[in-house]
Design an enzyme around this catalytic site. Sequence first.
Site, PDB file in Angstrom:
ATOM      1  N   CYS A   1      32.557  38.233  52.193  1.00  8.99           N
ATOM      2  CA  CYS A   1      33.961  37.987  52.638  1.00  8.99           C
ATOM      3  C   CYS A   1      34.520  36.471  51.961  1.00  8.99           C
ATOM      4  O   CYS A   1      33.463  35.416  51.609  1.00  8.99           O
ATOM      5  CB  CYS A   1      33.648  36.966  53.961  1.00  8.99           C
ATOM      6  SG  CYS A   1      34.906  36.040  54.386  1.00  8.99           S
TER       7      CYS A   1
ATOM      8  N   PHE B   1      28.017  40.196  51.783  1.00  2.20           N
ATOM      9  CA  PHE B   1      27.758  39.214  50.800  1.00  2.20           C
ATOM     10  C   PHE B   1      29.109  39.023  50.091  1.00  2.20           C
ATOM     11  O   PHE B   1      29.087  39.192  49.359  1.00  2.20           O
ATOM     12  CB  PHE B   1      27.079  39.172  49.822  1.00  2.20           C
ATOM     13  CG  PHE B   1      25.239  39.623  50.475  1.00  2.20           C
ATOM     14  CD1 PHE B   1      25.350  38.539  51.346  1.00  2.20           C
ATOM     15  CD2 PHE B   1      24.284  40.319  49.694  1.00  2.20           C
ATOM     16  CE1 PHE B   1      23.629  38.653  52.016  1.00  2.20           C
ATOM     17  CE2 PHE B   1      23.414  39.903  50.249  1.00  2.20           C
ATOM     18  CZ  PHE B   1      22.509  39.280  51.629  1.00  2.20           C
TER      19      PHE B   1
ATOM     20  N   CYS C   1      60.099  54.935  26.539  1.00  2.00           N
ATOM     21  CA  CYS C   1      59.710  55.322  24.879  1.00  2.00           C
ATOM     22  C   CYS C   1      60.132  54.394  23.918  1.00  2.00           C
ATOM     23  O   CYS C   1      59.927  54.028  23.197  1.00  2.00           O
ATOM     24  CB  CYS C   1      59.651  56.787  24.186  1.00  2.00           C
ATOM     25  SG  CYS C   1      58.698  57.011  23.432  1.00  2.00           S
TER      26      CYS C   1
END
Lengths: 427, 449
Positions: free
Chosen positions: A137, A135, A355
């Site tokens: 592809c 269910f 930072c």
Amino acid sequence: MADLTCHFAGITAPNPFWLASAPPTDKAYNVNRAYEAGWGGVVWKTLGLDPHAVNVSSRYGATRWGGQRIAGLNNIELITDRPLAVNLAEIREVKKLWPDRALIVSLMVPCNEQDWKTILSMVEDTGADAVELNFGCPHGMSERGMGAAVGQVPEYVEMVTRWVKHYSRLPCLVKLTPNITDVRISARAAYKGGADAVSLINTINSIVAVDLDLMAPLPSVDGKGTHGGYCGPAVKPIALNMVAEIARDQETPNLPISGIGGVSTWRDAAEFMVLGAGSVQVCTAAMHYGFRIVEDMKDGLANWMDSQGYGRLDDFIGRAVPNVTDWKYLNMNYDIKAHIDQDACIQCGLCHIACEDTSHQAITREKDSKRHFEVIEENCVGCNLCMHVCPVDQCITMHRVDDGLYANWTTHPNNPAREPEQKPSAA
Amino acid sequence: MSDIKPGRLDDITLAAHFSDIAPTLAPSAALVEADRCLYCYDAPCTQACPTHIDVPAFILKIKTGNLKGAASEILSANIFGGACARVCPTDILCEGSCVRHKLDDQPVQIGALQRYATDWVYESGQPLFERKPDSGFLVAVVGAGPAGLACAHTLAREGHKVVVFDAHPKAGGLNEYGIAAYKMADDFAQKEIDYLLSIGNITVRTGMRLGANLHLPQLQQDFDAVYLAIGLGGVKTLNTEGEQLAGVLNAVDFIATIRQASQLASVPVGRNVVVIGGGNTAVDAAVQSKRLGAEHVTLVYRRGEEDMSASPEELAFARQNGIDVRLWARPNRLLGEHGQVNTIELEGTVYCDDRLLGTGTTYTLPVDMVLKAIGQAWLPLGPDGELLEMTDGKIATDDNGHTSLPGVWAGGDCSTTGQFDLTVQAVADGQRAALSIDQTLRANSRAAA
Ligand SMILES: Cc1cc2nc3c(=O)[nH]c(=O)nc-3n(C[C@H](O)[C@H](O)[C@H](O)COP(=O)(O)OP(=O)(O)OC[C@H]3O[C@@H](n4cnc5c(N)ncnc54)[C@H](O)[C@@H]3O)c2cc1C
Ligand SMILES: Cc1cc2nc3c(=O)[nH]c(=O)nc-3n(C[C@H](O)[C@H](O)[C@H](O)COP(=O)(O)O)c2cc1C
Ligand code: SF4
Ligand code: SF4
Ligand code: SF4
């Protein structure tokens, strides 16, 4: 020595490493080679009704990252492009040759009861161990009302699963598409329909790259492209989260999960398994390196289990699930600060600039007018960005500085919807 | 009997011996290597480069497939980026400071990546530089080596017109006459100069020697500024008995002969060669004689390895080429027959109270050719030279290359600027002086207005 035997939704395999339904499991030749290499199970390339599908060329696109080829793979292939009878005959023959290995047959037929009934009896007749409903592809087949087009409608998922359980005694795995908003809804539908297990994820809708000369997406088929399905190492984090969400969902208790998406090493497999997967399925890594990679997967997992004292898979499957929680239950009192090991530091400056520019200005760049990187603890919020950018392992480490108490968002003063604090009753 | 002759090896072998020792990386190899760069902040490699090429920036551009950007990044910091990629002793410059030494003992191959990016320019021929509007100023550059030409290029970019004078028939200085042939294969020196000159407004006049047919006072009069980059044309002498014997040559002359030879097989070389010295030139002369077919090549240096000015990698290269390296030894005398050298007498050396002394122990080696490589020296210019203040045998300058004479700058090997006598240092000098000249000229013209 650890026992890798895998018991999964009524299927038994010598190990939890299975090949996912895809080109590696397209025909007897490949599957025989896979079993010879040591794979514990195989989900045969998805079968459909005749006339069989037809593929185009080219079919694959890939993301390269940091010199790595195939960090992610994208494909526009359809289901098997061989006649049904040929596939069924080969499945029968392979199962006879390899009775101890798991052989699961992936199926995709239009959403009508009769078609499912027909194909199920044919599959059952081959001696295969289980079926997996594709269910997921996301390209091509979904334009024809199959694959992800079914997987995206919970009612269809439930309905078809119910038909399959009605017409077949075989264990039924429902393979879920990630191209939805909440994977638990799909898993719940499969559960209600009587699925014995879910497997996830199938590929993610994607355009993997654009050719800037052709002005067309890749892979290009004569100058045009279409979205494909994305898989490989890049999708592993998405798959891990979806597996964990289902594993901790109260509405699908004990639903076995076969984990898929970017599994390339034993370590990846272990991560899927501690988050609740009972087996894993592999496609891209095998397509990249060949079937031989399973050797290290088995060996590495067994060695890790031995080192941890886990005798069987069940000893660790789902072990990390209780530690997956909602954000609101995280300990807001927990406080860590970065620390730089000056002996290990190679002075690249990456922590400083990360930072400084994007975080909290908590790392120096010089001391006594010499190049020197050191954390300014007052400014550090413990985000650990610096630790991730540092190229030297264990050079930046995070150290706990709080008092060990616990407090979460549910009672935080800044939370407008906070729960009233439990006051001792004045009895 | 002395044995010096050409054609010791056949043409095919010679061609192989003198072809590019480090050909450009294949694209896939360049990507793998580029990925090793950590993209350091305020990168140590950039600091260590005398021309401060932004190494992480150009490597990132290689990674993203922006080779034009990578080449611009390099060449705008160092117009001889192509030569430097080939000749820099990177082990003591950029690669020597690469932080990856501490991470995995293996620096990023910056030189090889630099070559990869700059080769793209010379293959594509794409112009990367434009001149600013004409300033009206005219500058004389004396010496067309890396210092002089780098200065000329920067001046041209800034909008000035430049005339470059050089004593030699070809421009390029030691890039053309001195660098080992296998480091600058396929006439790269001239390709690079053609590209450099394509910016325009630079005229090169060869056969013009300062002190002979060119004079400083005249240049000061005819030009708005003068830049002297005449290198070190002289060679230090051994002051040893027998130095005048035939077969005793200056290493730089021997190398120049190789560089200029149209047929390598026409260059005579001895069967037994002894090279004296411990620098680049000594290593290059030794290796090139070996590769020309000398049977036994000995490099004699009077001190230890760490004292050598040749970098550790270069010394290792000499040993790989089969050079017999003898440290702590010096020539006592050269002996010969019929005016031709045939024996060298060496004496052991030792440090005693910081002074180098002979040990008294001597031995001899048979030799057909002795190559002197104990350093280049200032070549006196006559009256023109006397106008300039000198320090330690070089033209004295401030940090920008300004000499004691107004309107006269100097740089490269002939001046006291910089830490090294290296191509990259010469380029840095030339570019820095050009900016100083530009600023001075513009400031003067503003003051006059
Ligand atoms: C044999 C050898 C090998 C070397 N190998 C390396 C190496 O591998 N890597 C490295 O980085 N460095 C190397 N060097 C050093 C490097 O070549 C020099 O540092 C660099 O070339 C100096 O540049 P320059 O422009 O100052 O001088 P030069 O390159 O010497 O150029 C000076 C120019 O001035 C001209 N000139 C001289 N006198 C006059 C005059 N009176 N009038 C007019 N023109 C004049 C000359 O003809 C010449 O063209 C080597 C040097 C030698 C000798
Ligand atoms: C630390 C972090 C915080 C983010 N916060 C937000 C946010 O507040 N709002 C938002 O729209 N997207 C947020 N994003 C998502 C980014 O805007 C972006 O959509 C996403 O990272 C994908 O882009 P990328 O692949 O270039 O990172 C955040 C991403 C990161 C890494
Ligand atoms: S943990 Fe975050 S805030 Fe603290 S030093 Fe590192 S990057 Fe800066
Ligand atoms: S990122 Fe790591 S290695 Fe680099 S400067 Fe910071 S602490 Fe040192
Ligand atoms: S020091 Fe090394 S790793 Fe860092 S930027 Fe320079 S080349 Fe890259």
